[in-house]
Scaffold this motif. Structure first.
Motif, PDB file in Angstrom:
ATOM      1  N   THR A   1      34.115  72.231  91.373  1.00  0.00           N
ATOM      2  CA  THR A   1      34.885  73.039  91.633  1.00  0.00           C
ATOM      3  C   THR A   1      36.037  73.281  90.415  1.00  0.00           C
ATOM      4  O   THR A   1      36.453  74.213  90.279  1.00  0.00           O
ATOM      5  CB  THR A   1      36.073  72.501  92.738  1.00  0.00           C
ATOM      6  N   LYS A   2      36.431  72.138  89.834  1.00  0.00           N
ATOM      7  CA  LYS A   2      37.182  72.170  88.755  1.00  0.00           C
ATOM      8  C   LYS A   2      36.783  72.946  87.535  1.00  0.00           C
ATOM      9  O   LYS A   2      37.347  73.795  87.079  1.00  0.00           O
ATOM     10  CB  LYS A   2      37.731  70.763  88.163  1.00  0.00           C
ATOM     11  N   LYS A   3      35.504  72.793  87.054  1.00  0.00           N
ATOM     12  CA  LYS A   3      34.839  73.545  85.932  1.00  0.00           C
ATOM     13  C   LYS A   3      34.725  74.883  86.526  1.00  0.00           C
ATOM     14  O   LYS A   3      34.893  75.859  85.704  1.00  0.00           O
ATOM     15  CB  LYS A   3      33.365  72.921  85.633  1.00  0.00           C
ATOM     16  N   LEU A   4      34.064  75.268  87.701  1.00  0.00           N
ATOM     17  CA  LEU A   4      34.176  76.588  88.033  1.00  0.00           C
ATOM     18  C   LEU A   4      35.551  77.259  88.003  1.00  0.00           C
ATOM     19  O   LEU A   4      35.671  78.488  87.705  1.00  0.00           O
ATOM     20  CB  LEU A   4      33.486  76.782  89.493  1.00  0.00           C
ATOM     21  N   LYS A   5      36.599  76.662  88.349  1.00  0.00           N
ATOM     22  CA  LYS A   5      37.873  77.137  88.227  1.00  0.00           C
ATOM     23  C   LYS A   5      38.332  77.526  86.918  1.00  0.00           C
ATOM     24  O   LYS A   5      38.910  78.610  86.483  1.00  0.00           O
ATOM     25  CB  LYS A   5      38.794  76.150  88.941  1.00  0.00           C
ATOM     26  N   ASP A   6      37.959  76.490  85.944  1.00  0.00           N
ATOM     27  CA  ASP A   6      38.325  76.755  84.691  1.00  0.00           C
ATOM     28  C   ASP A   6      37.577  78.166  84.111  1.00  0.00           C
ATOM     29  O   ASP A   6      38.131  78.923  83.292  1.00  0.00           O
ATOM     30  CB  ASP A   6      37.798  75.596  83.728  1.00  0.00           C
ATOM     31  N   LEU A   7      36.290  78.207  84.539  1.00  0.00           N
ATOM     32  CA  LEU A   7      35.300  79.376  84.051  1.00  0.00           C
ATOM     33  C   LEU A   7      35.852  80.767  84.684  1.00  0.00           C
ATOM     34  O   LEU A   7      35.962  81.719  84.212  1.00  0.00           O
ATOM     35  CB  LEU A   7      34.072  79.254  84.501  1.00  0.00           C
TER      36      LEU A   7
ATOM     37  N   ARG B   1      20.024  72.305  86.957  1.00  0.00           N
ATOM     38  CA  ARG B   1      19.993  70.967  87.024  1.00  0.00           C
ATOM     39  C   ARG B   1      18.483  70.533  87.418  1.00  0.00           C
ATOM     40  O   ARG B   1      18.295  69.411  87.425  1.00  0.00           O
ATOM     41  CB  ARG B   1      20.898  70.406  88.127  1.00  0.00           C
ATOM     42  N   GLY B   2      17.589  71.300  87.586  1.00  0.00           N
ATOM     43  CA  GLY B   2      16.140  70.874  88.008  1.00  0.00           C
ATOM     44  C   GLY B   2      15.567  70.567  86.323  1.00  0.00           C
ATOM     45  O   GLY B   2      16.040  71.143  85.254  1.00  0.00           O
ATOM     46  N   ARG B   3      14.465  69.752  86.491  1.00  0.00           N
ATOM     47  CA  ARG B   3      14.039  69.244  85.201  1.00  0.00           C
ATOM     48  C   ARG B   3      12.597  69.137  85.442  1.00  0.00           C
ATOM     49  O   ARG B   3      11.891  68.791  86.491  1.00  0.00           O
ATOM     50  CB  ARG B   3      14.514  67.945  84.971  1.00  0.00           C
TER      51      ARG B   3
ATOM     52  N   ASP C   1      27.621  72.876  93.193  1.00  0.00           N
ATOM     53  CA  ASP C   1      26.995  71.266  93.001  1.00  0.00           C
ATOM     54  C   ASP C   1      26.881  70.916  91.583  1.00  0.00           C
ATOM     55  O   ASP C   1      26.988  69.779  91.227  1.00  0.00           O
ATOM     56  CB  ASP C   1      25.586  71.289  94.065  1.00  0.00           C
ATOM     57  N   ALA C   2      26.410  71.774  90.758  1.00  0.00           N
ATOM     58  CA  ALA C   2      26.050  71.709  89.157  1.00  0.00           C
ATOM     59  C   ALA C   2      27.300  71.328  88.530  1.00  0.00           C
ATOM     60  O   ALA C   2      27.121  70.397  87.943  1.00  0.00           O
ATOM     61  CB  ALA C   2      25.336  72.605  88.654  1.00  0.00           C
ATOM     62  N   LEU C   3      28.225  72.453  88.762  1.00  0.00           N
ATOM     63  CA  LEU C   3      29.492  72.201  87.592  1.00  0.00           C
ATOM     64  C   LEU C   3      30.904  71.563  88.352  1.00  0.00           C
ATOM     65  O   LEU C   3      31.791  71.063  87.762  1.00  0.00           O
ATOM     66  CB  LEU C   3      29.662  73.544  87.496  1.00  0.00           C
TER      67      LEU C   3
END
Length: 401
Positions: free
Chosen positions: A190-196, A343-345, A186-188
């Motif tokens: 699926t695309k960013k997680l795939k890159d990581l 993502r908590g603040r 939810d935070a990053l």
């Protein structure tokens, strides 16, 4: 009282003598009582645990010899409140009668207040500050909506007093009650997680990637040395701000971390590629909250984002731990690494607490602090502009060097 304040304002030594009377050395607080208070505290603060704060006060560079405002309650004289403090003169070289929360080498100074006697504890701490000759308290880096600050506000309201926020920022935190994989997706995305994941596979070309957690004292000592070397090998080492580069700081961390490990309140997480450590972090634990103190990486592996990879594993680790409900990043505002992941603040700030109604000395303290904070902000802006210019003009920067 105004005459005393006037003398203190023109004579820092006199001010220190006046404010010292109702303060006690941190080392004089019974450690058993301190640990018991920490377990009953309305709000977790890993940086005010006795093993950590005593090590800071004894050895850390520029943070040693703090004293404390201590509150005791009941016929058994049980410790119900604790607020490490230093004078305003020592903190900011302002010669006015105020006390400032002692900085514990971590960006959280919320005092320890007993949840079973919260109002009594907060009132007693404020009264101890008055007895010390202070006209105001300056609480730095407190959770503005935290339980400790809310209790202090209630006590002030009964006395017809109002705190004033001097500065504030929003800090990243982790809701560790969620499923780790769901939270990261939810935070990053699926695309960013795939890159990581692709970066992690490339990192694995240097050896199998493993995430290790050191908890026991005999495990944590060698893990700490790995962390210290990684931190010093990066940009902190180049700036001269790595812990191991200063004898007092190195002594503090080598004393504090194993001591907290004895009570399962500290762990060191390490990411390895084969036998090579590529990232490591120190995590404190207090009640149901974790505190991400510091991160060190091997910059030779920077293209694989080792700090991010470690943080992803730490996120999964904390979310899988039923003893942990949340984690404080203890990071600066808009931190480029942690903010997209956690993502908590919540709001952190510096707060001026007046101790007397209609007190002209408090107005002087407030004006002096405003000038000090404005100077700091100007300095930060200049540094930001210089860094931005260097980034956009690398050739000219290299020529000048």
């Amino acid at each position: 009282m105004v005459d005393i304040a006037h003398q203190a304002a023109i004579n820092p030594a006199s001010r220190d003598a006046a404010t010292a009377r109702a303060r006690v050395p941190l080392a004089s607080i019974d450690p058993g009582q301190w640990r018991a208070l920490a377990q009953r505290a309305t709000e977790p603060n890993g940086y005010y645990l006795p093993a950590w704060e005593l090590a800071v006060s004894a050895t850390a560079r520029g943070r040693n010899d703090a004293s404390a405002l201590a509150a005791f309650g009941g016929s058994s004289a049980r410790l119900i409140g604790l607020m490490p403090v230093i004078s305003l003169w020592r903190a900011l070289k302002i010669p006015l009668p105020a006390l400032v929360s002692a900085h514990p080498y971590g960006t959280l100074c919320s005092p320890l207040i007993d949840r079973d006697a919260a109002t009594e504890a907060a009132a007693c701490l404020l009264q101890q500050a008055r007895k010390a000759g202070a006209h105001a308290l300056v609480l730095n880096d407190v959770a503005l909506d935290g339980a400790a600050m809310n209790t202090i506000k209630q006590v002030l309201d009964c006395d017809g007093l109002k705190p004033r926020v001097l500065s504030s920022y929003i800090r990243a935190s982790l809701d560790a009650t969620q499923d780790g994989e769901t939270l990261l997706r939810d935070a990053l995305g699926t695309k960013k997680l795939k890159d990581l994941r692709r970066q992690r596979h490339r990192l694995a070309e240097h050896g199998p990637v493993a995430f290790d957690v050191a908890r026991k004292p005999d495990e944590i000592r060698p893990a700490l040395e790995i962390f210290l070397q990684l931190e010093a090998s990066g940009w902190k080492g180049k700036r001269g701000t790595a812990l191991i580069q200063h004898a007092g700081d190195a002594t503090f961390i080598r004393r504090a971390v194993p001591a907290l490990a004895e009570t399962a309140q500290c762990e060191i997480v390490t990411l390895r590629a084969g036998t090579t450590p590529v990232a490591a972090g120190i995590v404190l634990r207090h009640q149901d909250r974790a505190f991400f103190f510091k991160l060190g990486i091997d910059e030779r592996f920077a293209k694989y984002s080792p700090g991010v990879q470690l943080t992803l594993d730490l996120t999964r680790h904390l979310c899988a731990d039923p003893a942990i409900a949340s984690a404080d990043s203890t990071a600066s505002a808009d931190h480029p690494m942690i903010n997209p992941i956690w993502r908590g603040r919540f709001a952190i700030g510096d707060v001026l607490i007046p101790l007397r109604r209609n007190d002209p000395i408090v107005a002087l303290i407030r004006a002096a602090l405003a000038t000090c904070y404005a100077s700091r902000e100007t300095a930060r802006s200049v540094v930001h502009l210089i860094r931005k210019w260097r980034t956009t003009n690398p050739r000219q920067t290299a020529q000048q060097a």
